[in-house]
Design an enzyme around this catalytic site. Structure first.
Site, PDB file in Angstrom:
ATOM      1  N   CYS A 100       0.831  -1.206   0.000  1.00 38.46           N
ATOM      2  CA  CYS A 100       0.000   0.000   0.000  1.00 38.46           C
ATOM      3  C   CYS A 100       0.870   1.264   0.000  1.00 38.46           C
ATOM      4  O   CYS A 100       1.568   1.533   0.977  1.00 38.46           O
ATOM      5  CB  CYS A 100      -0.913  -0.035   1.228  1.00 38.46           C
ATOM      6  SG  CYS A 100      -1.806   1.484   1.546  1.00 38.46           S
ATOM      7  N   CYS A 103       0.009   3.840   2.721  1.00 39.31           N
ATOM      8  CA  CYS A 103       0.464   3.344   4.034  1.00 39.31           C
ATOM      9  C   CYS A 103       1.916   3.737   4.264  1.00 39.31           C
ATOM     10  O   CYS A 103       2.288   4.157   5.363  1.00 39.31           O
ATOM     11  CB  CYS A 103       0.326   1.829   4.113  1.00 39.31           C
ATOM     12  SG  CYS A 103      -1.358   1.232   3.993  1.00 39.31           S
TER      13      CYS A 103
END
Length: 175
Positions: A100, A103
């Site tokens: 991600c 993230c």
């Protein structure tokens, strides 16, 4: 006969040899970022100097990552109960995954918050790929998701890569 180098569009650099003074002048244009170290490399020969389209000498700058140890402890399904739900202090948990991009953008912010609120707030990171049952239990559908727990209860949720001020506002409500 066409070669691989004929299809490349390379802008030649000045023919002056590489020197630390030139490197200093070149790197001075780049802003300083914590965690990165810029280091000039010696000149490199890419093609024979007879080719006018290819620079035979060039200076490159390589980005070298410094220590990037996690300041925030990872947690999983096995220790969720003891570290989060049974904690006496408020707990911030970031639900994330290694693939991600957002993230990875929010990781440094979580690390800063862990240092800023040391002793008042515990911060953890839960990899949703490795601990899917906890992520499912709390209805995690988007990552990154940051949840704040107090006395074993979920108090607040922030979804997405948000600025530090947004997370600070959420944390301050529960301290």
């Amino acid at each position: 006969m066409a070669t691989l180098f004929d299809s490349l569009a390379v802008v030649p650099l000045p023919s002056a040899p590489f020197s630390p003074v030139t490197a200093r002048r070149t790197t001075a244009k780049f802003p300083h970022y914590a965690g990165l170290k810029l280091r000039p490399l010696a000149a490199t020969r890419f093609a024979p100097s007879s080719s006018p389209r290819i620079a035979s000498r060039t200076a490159r700058i390589v980005c070298e990552a410094q220590d990037t140890a996690l300041d925030v402890a990872p947690i999983n399904d096995a220790n969720w109960q003891s570290l989060v739900l049974e904690s006496e202090s408020p707990v911030l948990v970031e639900f994330w995954a290694p693939w991600c991009g957002p993230c990875r953008m929010i990781h440094p912010i979580i690390d800063e918050l862990a240092k800023q609120y040391a002793g008042k707030l515990k911060c953890y990171k839960l990899n949703t790929d490795e601990s899917p049952s906890t992520a499912t239990r709390y209805g995690i559908r988007s990552i990154p998701t940051v949840m704040i727990f107090k006395n074993g209860e979920k108090k607040d949720t922030v979804i997405g890569a948000v600025p530090k001020s947004t997370l600070t506002t959420s944390i301050e409500k529960f301290l």
